[in-house]
Design a protein around this motif. Structure first.
Motif, short mmCIF file in Angstrom:
data_model
loop_
_atom_site.label_atom_id
_atom_site.label_comp_id
_atom_site.label_asym_id
_atom_site.label_seq_id
_atom_site.Cartn_x
_atom_site.Cartn_y
_atom_site.Cartn_z
N ASP B 367 -7.92 -26.84 52.30
CA ASP B 367 -7.37 -27.83 53.23
C ASP B 367 -6.67 -27.18 54.40
O ASP B 367 -6.71 -27.66 55.52
CB ASP B 367 -6.36 -28.74 52.50
CG ASP B 367 -7.07 -29.65 51.50
OD1 ASP B 367 -8.32 -29.70 51.55
OD2 ASP B 367 -6.38 -30.28 50.67
N ARG B 368 -5.96 -26.05 54.11
CA ARG B 368 -5.20 -25.39 55.17
C ARG B 368 -6.00 -24.29 55.88
O ARG B 368 -5.49 -23.65 56.78
CB ARG B 368 -3.92 -24.76 54.60
CG ARG B 368 -2.77 -25.70 54.28
CD ARG B 368 -2.16 -26.40 55.51
NE ARG B 368 -2.06 -25.62 56.70
CZ ARG B 368 -0.94 -25.12 57.19
NH1 ARG B 368 0.19 -25.30 56.55
NH2 ARG B 368 -0.93 -24.45 58.30
N ALA B 370 -6.76 -21.43 54.58
CA ALA B 370 -6.02 -20.21 54.29
C ALA B 370 -6.96 -19.07 53.92
O ALA B 370 -8.01 -19.28 53.33
CB ALA B 370 -5.04 -20.47 53.14
N VAL B 400 1.22 -20.19 51.42
CA VAL B 400 0.37 -21.01 52.27
C VAL B 400 1.14 -22.21 52.81
O VAL B 400 0.93 -22.66 53.92
CB VAL B 400 -0.87 -21.48 51.47
CG1 VAL B 400 -1.69 -22.45 52.26
CG2 VAL B 400 -1.68 -20.27 51.06
N LYS B 401 2.06 -22.71 51.96
CA LYS B 401 2.73 -23.97 52.25
C LYS B 401 3.60 -23.91 53.49
O LYS B 401 3.64 -24.84 54.29
CB LYS B 401 3.59 -24.33 51.03
CG LYS B 401 3.67 -25.81 50.77
CD LYS B 401 4.46 -26.06 49.50
CE LYS B 401 3.60 -25.95 48.25
NZ LYS B 401 4.44 -25.99 47.04
N ALA B 405 1.91 -25.62 61.33
CA ALA B 405 0.60 -26.28 61.37
C ALA B 405 -0.37 -25.63 62.37
O ALA B 405 -1.59 -25.69 62.21
CB ALA B 405 0.78 -27.76 61.69
N SER B 408 -3.22 -20.59 61.09
CA SER B 408 -3.89 -20.70 59.80
C SER B 408 -3.28 -19.64 58.86
O SER B 408 -3.08 -18.50 59.26
CB SER B 408 -5.39 -20.50 59.95
OG SER B 408 -5.64 -19.27 60.55
N PRO B 409 -2.96 -20.07 57.66
CA PRO B 409 -2.25 -19.17 56.75
C PRO B 409 -3.06 -17.94 56.40
O PRO B 409 -4.25 -18.03 56.12
CB PRO B 409 -2.04 -20.04 55.50
CG PRO B 409 -2.24 -21.45 55.95
CD PRO B 409 -3.22 -21.38 57.07
N SER B 454 6.24 -30.73 51.79
CA SER B 454 5.21 -30.58 50.78
C SER B 454 5.71 -29.85 49.53
O SER B 454 5.11 -29.93 48.49
CB SER B 454 4.01 -29.83 51.37
OG SER B 454 4.46 -28.64 51.96
#
Lengths: 141, 495
Positions: B367-368, B370, B400-401, B405, B408-409, B454
């Protein structure tokens, strides 16, 4: 379906209905209720195509008692019994398998998981039925 | 030590310093020589008789040898002097009357010198003896005070069972009058007379006992847990003459020790109960959450059309909130499991654990967008497989959290190994934390970044608990704005 919580019964019904729209679900909240229902149903005709979904923590005797009874009486031996429980105790799982349970599942943590869980439940029940059905190779235990 | 008293007898016999002695000797000889001729001429008194004077003085000053030499010298001097005044000297010495006189002078000189030496020697012995006696008395006093004033009970007793000496502390311990204590049989003080027999056997064998545990009965009948430390005194035939020892009453410290043990057990069981309580509460919470979530999902999928836009938004909020709540309760359950589960340390391949954790986190990572990169090889560590899995999962999801935004991690995982420990590092490009936030980061329910909601605030606490249980260490180095490096130190895998 042997489950004492009304909420869970509704959720289970909803999930089952989504997977197999033509399913007929009978409900029981205790071991005694379930037992008399199974006996009544057996007197009407063969139990082919049936499946018992069993919760372990019930008011009165635990779900294990029903499992034990069904595995000891001839007409019900072939009926798949799947445990669906919130218990995380591995001792419970072991006990259920020793009693001859068909499948053992933890209660899903959200509705989507209900669906995936039931898909597995039906798969396992189907496999069990094929093993038991005449024509396939007989298997002991 | 007291200063030595001045002895008048000694000081009259020993003229100090030596030059005074010599001066007095020379003076005596000079007086004699100066007085001899005039006296002889006036009175006709015998030369030998007169020479008694310097001889006695010299014998007094220099002892027996001094007297002898002075006598011989006086005779020689007499001969010389008589010759000088015209008398035949030898006559005086060996002739009639004179011979006895000269011999007498010599003998008197020697005797006086000898007496003086003897007196000095006797005096020295007496002084030594007196000093030794005083030293002995001082030592005796010192040890007597030690014995009497000691707060530990001390005693001297006989193998026959009689107390010969006891200090006040011992009298106080048993509560008897001193006289009563001295009269009774020691064996009667033991709860189990067999204890005394064991004590005697041990002390005859080894010569001493140290912290020998016994239970003694005091006058009011109560029992005391005591430790005896004692030695035996033997006679020449190696028979035990007496025991000397001290008794330590450990009843109170033993009671305290037992109390501490009991309290610790109570505390441990309270903690276990609390953990079990947390677990069952979380578990039950979750059951209801699942039901609520389930109905909300059905409502969304089957009935959303009967809701207007606002209603649909609220429903989504209920679903999202339920999911967050579920995450939180799940983390609580994980924390509870991590705290309670039995430890099974074994060699575990870090690479394998990382791979498993990445597959668990596949969804959120994707989703991220990463990327996780491993630098170098990852060794094996000595750890509990499940706990280590929780550690790696939480550190990865943490890395990652907390990435803004617009980035990108990117996570870099590497390990360093020395002899005994492996240090595993997770470097991220997230928001980072400041030094004063570090402690809070590992504390339960602390969320450093309320906007990035989150997190549940339990993740790092789970990491810390798991690492702590495996005997390792955990920490973070961070540059705020650029990223953090969380590290975990664990024991290297045992071969």
């Amino acid at each position: 379906m042997v489950e004492d919580e009304v909420d869970h019964r509704i959720l289970l019904q909803q999930a089952l209905g989504r997977l197999v729209p033509e399913v007929h679900v009978s409900e029981a909240a205790t071991v005694a209720e379930a037992r008399s229902w199974v006996e009544g149903r057996a007197s009407e005709g063969p139990l082919d195509g049936g499946l018992v979904i069993l919760d372990l923590t019930l008011p009165g005797p635990p779900g294990f008692d029903l499992l034990e009874w069904m595995r000891s009486a001839e007409p019900y031996k072939a009926v798949p019994v799947v445990v669906l429980t919130a218990s995380e105790n591995s001792v419970d799982a072991e006990h259920a398998f020793n009693l001859g349970v068909t499948g053992y599942f933890q209660k899903p943590s959200d509705f989507r998981q209900y669906l995936t869980t039931f898909r597995r439940v039906f798969e396992i029940a189907e496999q069990a039925r094929q093993r038991e059905s005449p024509g396939s190779e007989p298997e002991s235990g | 030590m007291r200063p030595e008293r001045r002895n008048p007898f000694r000081s009259s016999l020993v003229i100090e310093p030596p030059w005074r002695r010599w001066a007095l000797g020379v003076l005596a000889v000079a007086v004699y020589a100066g007085a001899f001729i005039p006296l002889y001429q006036v009175s006709g008194v015998g030369v030998s008789a007169l020479s008694i004077f310097p001889v006695v003085v010299l014998a007094w000053l220099f002892g027996a040898w001094g007297g002898l030499l002075a006598g011989v010298f006086a005779i020689g001097l007499n001969v010389a002097l008589l010759r000088a005044v015209g008398e035949p000297g030898w006559l005086i010495v060996v002739g009639e009357g004179g011979a006895e006189g000269s011999a007498l002078v010599l003998v008197v000189g020697c005797v006086i010198g000898l007496l003086r030496d003897l007196a000095l020697r006797l005096d020295r012995h007496l002084t030594d003896w007196r000093n030794a006696e005083r030293a002995l008395r001082e030592t005796e006093d010192r040890y007597r005070i030690l014995f009497e004033r000691s707060r530990d009970p001390i005693y001297v007793s006989t193998p026959g069972g009689r107390i010969v000496d006891a200090n006040d502390a011992l009298v106080r311990l048993f509560g008897y009058e001193r006289g009563e204590l001295m009269d009774l049989d020691v064996a009667s003080l033991y709860e189990d007379p067999e204890d005394r027999r064991r004590f005697q056997a041990e002390i005859s064998r080894a010569g001493f006992v140290e912290d020998f545990p016994v239970r003694l009965r005091v006058r009011d009948g109560s029992l005391r847990d005591c430790l005896i430390t004692a030695s035996a005194r033997f006679d020449t035939e190696h028979r035990v003459v007496e025991y000397q020892g001290s008794i330590r009453d450990v009843s109170e410290s033993r009671a305290l020790h037992e109390l501490a043990g009991r309290r610790t057990r109570e505390l441990q069981s309270a903690v276990r109960e609390l953990e079990a309580f947390t677990y069952s509460v979380s578990h039950d919470l979750r059951t209801h959450l699942v039901t609520m979530g389930g109905f909300a999902s059905i409502l969304w999928s089957d009935h959303r059309d009967s809701l207007d836009e606002k209603g649909q938004e609220f429903l989504q909020r209920i679903v999202a909130s339920g999911r967050r709540m579920d995450d939180f309760v799940q983390d609580l359950l994980t924390y509870s499991r991590v705290s309670r589960q039995a430890l099974r340390p074994e060699p575990v391949e870090l690479a394998k654990v990382l791979e498993e954790s990445l597959s668990v986190l596949e969804g959120p990572m994707a989703d991220r967008g990463a990327r996780v990169q491993t630098e170098g090889t990852l060794p094996a560590v000595q750890a509990d497989r499940t706990l280590l899995g929780r550690v790696v999962e939480n550190l990865l999801s943490n890395a990652v959290k907390f990435v803004p935004a617009d980035r990108s991690p990117e996570v870099r995982v590497r390990a360093r190994q020395d002899d005994r420990t492996v240090r595993l590092e997770f470097e991220d490009n997230g928001v980072g934390i400041t030094t004063d936030q570090v402690e809070r980061a590992f504390r339960a329910f602390e969320r450093l970044d309320p906007a990035g909601s989150s997190g549940t605030g339990v993740g790092l606490t789970i990491v810390q608990k798991a690492v702590e249980r495996m005997g390792g260490a955990v920490g973070v180095e961070s540059r705020p704005g650029e990223g953090s490096t969380f590290w975990v130190e664990l024991e290297a895998a045992r071969a």
